[in-house]
Design a protein around this motif. Structure first.
Motif, mmCIF file in Angstrom:
data_model
loop_
_atom_site.group_PDB
_atom_site.id
_atom_site.type_symbol
_atom_site.label_atom_id
_atom_site.label_comp_id
_atom_site.label_asym_id
_atom_site.label_seq_id
_atom_site.Cartn_x
_atom_site.Cartn_y
_atom_site.Cartn_z
ATOM 1 N N ARG A 153 -27.067 10.330 -9.504
ATOM 2 C CA ARG A 153 -26.240 10.934 -9.601
ATOM 3 C C ARG A 153 -25.413 11.686 -8.536
ATOM 4 N NH1 ARG A 153 -27.764 9.293 -15.081
ATOM 5 N NH2 ARG A 153 -26.859 7.513 -15.689
ATOM 6 N N GLU A 154 -26.225 12.502 -8.248
ATOM 7 C CA GLU A 154 -25.296 13.513 -6.920
ATOM 8 C C GLU A 154 -24.999 12.969 -5.834
ATOM 9 O OE1 GLU A 154 -28.043 16.612 -7.021
ATOM 10 O OE2 GLU A 154 -27.165 17.721 -9.437
ATOM 11 N N ARG A 155 -25.606 12.487 -5.653
ATOM 12 C CA ARG A 155 -25.282 11.752 -3.710
ATOM 13 C C ARG A 155 -24.654 10.855 -3.906
ATOM 14 N NH1 ARG A 155 -29.329 13.526 -0.028
ATOM 15 N NH2 ARG A 155 -28.827 10.926 0.430
ATOM 16 N N TRP A 156 -24.539 9.551 -4.715
ATOM 17 C CA TRP A 156 -24.011 8.685 -4.772
ATOM 18 C C TRP A 156 -22.935 8.220 -6.190
ATOM 19 C CZ3 TRP A 156 -22.359 7.018 -1.022
ATOM 20 C CH2 TRP A 156 -21.691 5.180 -0.715
ATOM 21 N N GLY A 157 -22.425 6.881 -6.372
ATOM 22 C CA GLY A 157 -21.505 6.925 -7.910
ATOM 23 C C GLY A 157 -21.371 5.843 -8.002
ATOM 24 N N GLY A 158 -21.171 4.943 -8.318
ATOM 25 C CA GLY A 158 -20.658 3.664 -8.678
ATOM 26 C C GLY A 158 -21.844 2.741 -9.031
ATOM 27 N N VAL A 159 -22.846 3.043 -9.268
ATOM 28 C CA VAL A 159 -24.391 2.474 -9.463
ATOM 29 C C VAL A 159 -24.353 1.688 -10.947
ATOM 30 C CG1 VAL A 159 -26.578 2.173 -8.724
ATOM 31 C CG2 VAL A 159 -24.585 3.697 -7.425
ATOM 32 N N LYS A 160 -24.861 0.640 -11.077
ATOM 33 C CA LYS A 160 -25.467 0.477 -12.027
ATOM 34 C C LYS A 160 -26.646 0.342 -12.054
ATOM 35 C CE LYS A 160 -25.303 -2.103 -15.904
ATOM 36 N NZ LYS A 160 -25.010 -1.928 -17.866
ATOM 37 N N PHE A 161 -27.234 1.102 -13.186
ATOM 38 C CA PHE A 161 -29.007 1.441 -13.261
ATOM 39 C C PHE A 161 -29.162 0.366 -14.697
ATOM 40 C CE2 PHE A 161 -27.343 4.844 -11.132
ATOM 41 C CZ PHE A 161 -28.823 5.579 -10.474
ATOM 42 N N VAL A 162 -30.203 -0.645 -13.891
ATOM 43 C CA VAL A 162 -30.694 -1.319 -15.393
ATOM 44 C C VAL A 162 -31.747 -0.675 -14.849
ATOM 45 C CG1 VAL A 162 -31.884 -3.816 -16.101
ATOM 46 C CG2 VAL A 162 -29.978 -3.281 -14.770
ATOM 47 N N VAL A 163 -32.516 -0.365 -16.100
ATOM 48 C CA VAL A 163 -33.372 0.603 -16.662
ATOM 49 C C VAL A 163 -34.741 0.035 -17.868
ATOM 50 C CG1 VAL A 163 -34.722 2.562 -17.411
ATOM 51 C CG2 VAL A 163 -32.546 3.004 -16.450
ATOM 52 N N ALA A 164 -36.075 -0.279 -16.641
ATOM 53 C CA ALA A 164 -37.064 -0.482 -17.902
ATOM 54 C C ALA A 164 -37.702 0.202 -18.335
ATOM 55 C CB ALA A 164 -37.798 -1.584 -17.574
ATOM 56 N N ASN A 165 -38.023 1.385 -19.242
ATOM 57 C CA ASN A 165 -38.711 1.918 -20.291
ATOM 58 C C ASN A 165 -40.113 1.644 -20.758
ATOM 59 O OD1 ASN A 165 -39.884 3.990 -21.531
ATOM 60 N ND2 ASN A 165 -38.706 3.934 -22.931
ATOM 61 N N VAL A 166 -41.407 2.272 -20.002
ATOM 62 C CA VAL A 166 -42.012 1.908 -19.497
ATOM 63 C C VAL A 166 -43.525 3.217 -19.856
ATOM 64 C CG1 VAL A 166 -41.887 -0.832 -18.972
ATOM 65 C CG2 VAL A 166 -42.742 1.420 -17.388
ATOM 66 N N ASN A 167 -44.348 2.485 -20.229
ATOM 67 C CA ASN A 167 -45.184 3.939 -19.687
ATOM 68 C C ASN A 167 -46.378 3.777 -18.771
ATOM 69 O OD1 ASN A 167 -46.037 4.294 -22.808
ATOM 70 N ND2 ASN A 167 -47.496 2.401 -23.391
ATOM 71 N N VAL A 168 -46.014 4.867 -18.271
ATOM 72 C CA VAL A 168 -46.710 5.728 -17.352
ATOM 73 C C VAL A 168 -47.798 5.354 -16.756
ATOM 74 C CG1 VAL A 168 -43.971 5.986 -16.219
ATOM 75 C CG2 VAL A 168 -45.593 7.559 -16.872
ATOM 76 N N GLN A 169 -49.236 5.292 -17.412
ATOM 77 C CA GLN A 169 -50.188 5.343 -17.272
ATOM 78 C C GLN A 169 -50.830 5.276 -18.760
ATOM 79 O OE1 GLN A 169 -49.415 9.881 -18.011
ATOM 80 N NE2 GLN A 169 -51.982 10.757 -19.355
ATOM 81 N N GLY A 170 -52.131 5.261 -19.357
ATOM 82 C CA GLY A 170 -52.634 4.206 -20.040
ATOM 83 C C GLY A 170 -53.803 3.224 -20.193
ATOM 84 N N ALA A 171 -53.710 2.373 -21.171
ATOM 85 C CA ALA A 171 -53.982 0.689 -21.441
ATOM 86 C C ALA A 171 -53.269 -0.328 -20.650
ATOM 87 C CB ALA A 171 -54.899 1.123 -22.541
ATOM 88 N N ASN A 172 -51.651 0.185 -21.179
ATOM 89 C CA ASN A 172 -51.221 -0.824 -21.115
ATOM 90 C C ASN A 172 -49.615 -1.144 -20.086
ATOM 91 O OD1 ASN A 172 -52.438 -1.633 -23.525
ATOM 92 N ND2 ASN A 172 -50.367 -0.659 -24.651
ATOM 93 N N ALA A 173 -50.283 0.798 -19.372
ATOM 94 C CA ALA A 173 -48.868 0.676 -18.332
ATOM 95 C C ALA A 173 -48.984 -0.168 -16.976
ATOM 96 C CB ALA A 173 -49.224 2.351 -17.630
ATOM 97 N N ALA A 174 -50.053 -0.633 -16.965
ATOM 98 C CA ALA A 174 -50.062 -1.408 -15.529
ATOM 99 C C ALA A 174 -49.165 -2.512 -15.872
ATOM 100 C CB ALA A 174 -51.368 -1.995 -14.813
ATOM 101 N N ASP A 175 -49.321 -3.488 -17.227
ATOM 102 C CA ASP A 175 -49.235 -4.136 -17.911
ATOM 103 C C ASP A 175 -48.115 -3.865 -17.946
ATOM 104 O OD1 ASP A 175 -51.171 -6.490 -17.590
ATOM 105 O OD2 ASP A 175 -52.097 -6.096 -19.987
ATOM 106 N N GLN A 176 -46.871 -3.531 -18.734
ATOM 107 C CA GLN A 176 -45.607 -3.281 -19.346
ATOM 108 C C GLN A 176 -44.750 -3.095 -18.030
ATOM 109 O OE1 GLN A 176 -45.315 0.282 -21.140
ATOM 110 N NE2 GLN A 176 -46.460 -0.687 -23.345
ATOM 111 N N ALA A 177 -45.817 -2.864 -16.616
ATOM 112 C CA ALA A 177 -44.690 -2.369 -15.439
ATOM 113 C C ALA A 177 -43.852 -4.109 -14.679
ATOM 114 C CB ALA A 177 -45.555 -1.872 -14.396
#
Length: 366
Positions: A153-177
């Motif tokens: 946001r500091e570098r650029w503006g007007g961007v639409k972010f679509v976020v997938a909130n997932v685990n990034v470690q552990g048993a289910n992390a890979a499947d969620q990604a």
């Protein structure tokens, strides 16, 4: 009273007991031995420690981390007593333990996917210069995600972010990604790029980014992919499969988005250059127009002078044929029938006379 069962009922009761005791799933840690693979269907191996051994069965769809004898792993599995009385663990997931096993598993899978061409530079696609719709796969509670969003946001503006909130470690992390990548690829309004983000951590923390299914999902995405995983020294197989690899989440934001201040400065200089070029062009065109105007006036002046001179010459010729001019030079004009005895009219410069023709002779030129 001691219960009595048929063999099949006994097996069923034992398996039911396992389900109740372990809620259907158990994790067992040990060393791999006697591993045998039968691709693309399944693999067998033993899991052992100093005092015991248990046989394991795993379908190839669940064998997403390569194993070999001597590796230390933890398996998530369902214990089961088979129809023929053999006890085994029906493995759903395998995770290497310790740096040595993690490194060996990494190397085995890297070698396999390299041979398939999954990391080839020819497959890499450039990222959009000015992305307007960005898909982010990360844990929204992680520091790496916060760093990425702040710098973006500091570098650029007007961007639409679509976020997938997932685990990034552990048993289910890979499947969620994997599911997040699939979801973004099926969106009606596709993102310009998918960014997979995770801050620093131990080798075990980052192990999910070496999951074969996730690595293949990154490589096969129809939307360009970018990774910002761990620290600069960390390298995952997802990094190798992505179109662009950033050293950290912060670096991902720096590579993905131009600095708006630099863009504005660059545009300012370009506008100055454009203004100077336009002014030079106008000056050159004005000078050229002035020269053409002078040349045209010179040509028209020459034509007018030539026309005037031609008119004067014609006037002189016409004047030479003017009878009055001949009279002024002393000549006379005779009008009438020039027969002997006829009366003719003679006109001079000053008078008009009448005379009778008395005689005439034929004139002969010498």
């Amino acid at each position: 009273m001691i219960p009595r069962f048929s063999v099949s009922n006994f097996i069923a009761v034992v398996n039911q007991t396992f389900d109740v005791a372990f809620a259907g799933m158990v994790e067992v840690e040990g060393e791999v031995s006697s591993s045998k693979s039968y691709p693309p269907k399944y693999a067998f191996f033993d899991l052992k420690d100093d005092d015991g051994l248990v046989r394991c069965f795993v379908g190839f769809s669940n064998l997403r981390t390569p194993i070999e004898d001597g590796m230390k792993v933890v398996v998530r599995a369902m214990p089961a007593l088979r129809d023929k009385g053999a006890f085994s663990l029906n493995v759903q997931e395998i995770r290497p333990l310790g740096k040595g096993s993690l490194k060996r598993s990494f190397d085995l899978l890297k070698q396999k996917l390299t041979v398939e061409g999954l990391f080839s530079s020819e497959r890499k696609r450039p990222l959009p210069q000015y992305p307007q719709r960005v898909a982010v796969i990360s844990s929204t509670k992680a520091a790496g995600y916060a760093d990425f969003m702040k710098i973006s946001r500091e570098r650029w503006g007007g961007v639409k972010f679509v976020v997938a909130n997932v685990n990034v470690q552990g048993a289910n992390a890979a499947d969620q990604a994997v599911r997040a990548i699939s979801y973004f690829n099926q969106m009606s309004e596709s993102p310009d790029v998918i960014v997979l983000i995770r801050g620093g951590g131990s080798a075990e923390d980052l192990a999910s980014f070496n999951d074969e299914k996730l690595v293949r999902a990154v490589a096969s995405s129809r939307i360009p992919t970018m990774t910002g995983i761990g620290h600069e020294i960390d390298e995952s197989l997802c990094d190798l499969a992505a179109d662009v690899r950033a050293a950290t989440p912060s670096n991902a934001a720096q590579l993905l988005f131009p600095d708006k201040r630099e863009v504005i400065r660059h545009l300012h200089y370009r506008l100055i250059d454009a203004k100077d070029s336009i002014c030079r062009a106008i000056e050159e065109q004005s000078l050229n127009a002035t020269m053409l105007q002078k040349e045209a006036l010179k040509q028209w002046s020459s034509r007018v002078d030539a026309a005037v001179n031609a008119t004067l010459s014609q006037q002189k010729v016409i004047a030479e044929y003017d009878p009055e001019m001949a009279l002024r030079r002393g000549y006379a004009m005779i009008k009438g029938d020039l027969q002997i005895g006829n009366i003719v009219e003679i006109t001079t410069k000053d008078i008009i006379m009448k005379a009778r023709i008395e005689n005439s002779e034929q004139r002969y030129d010498n």
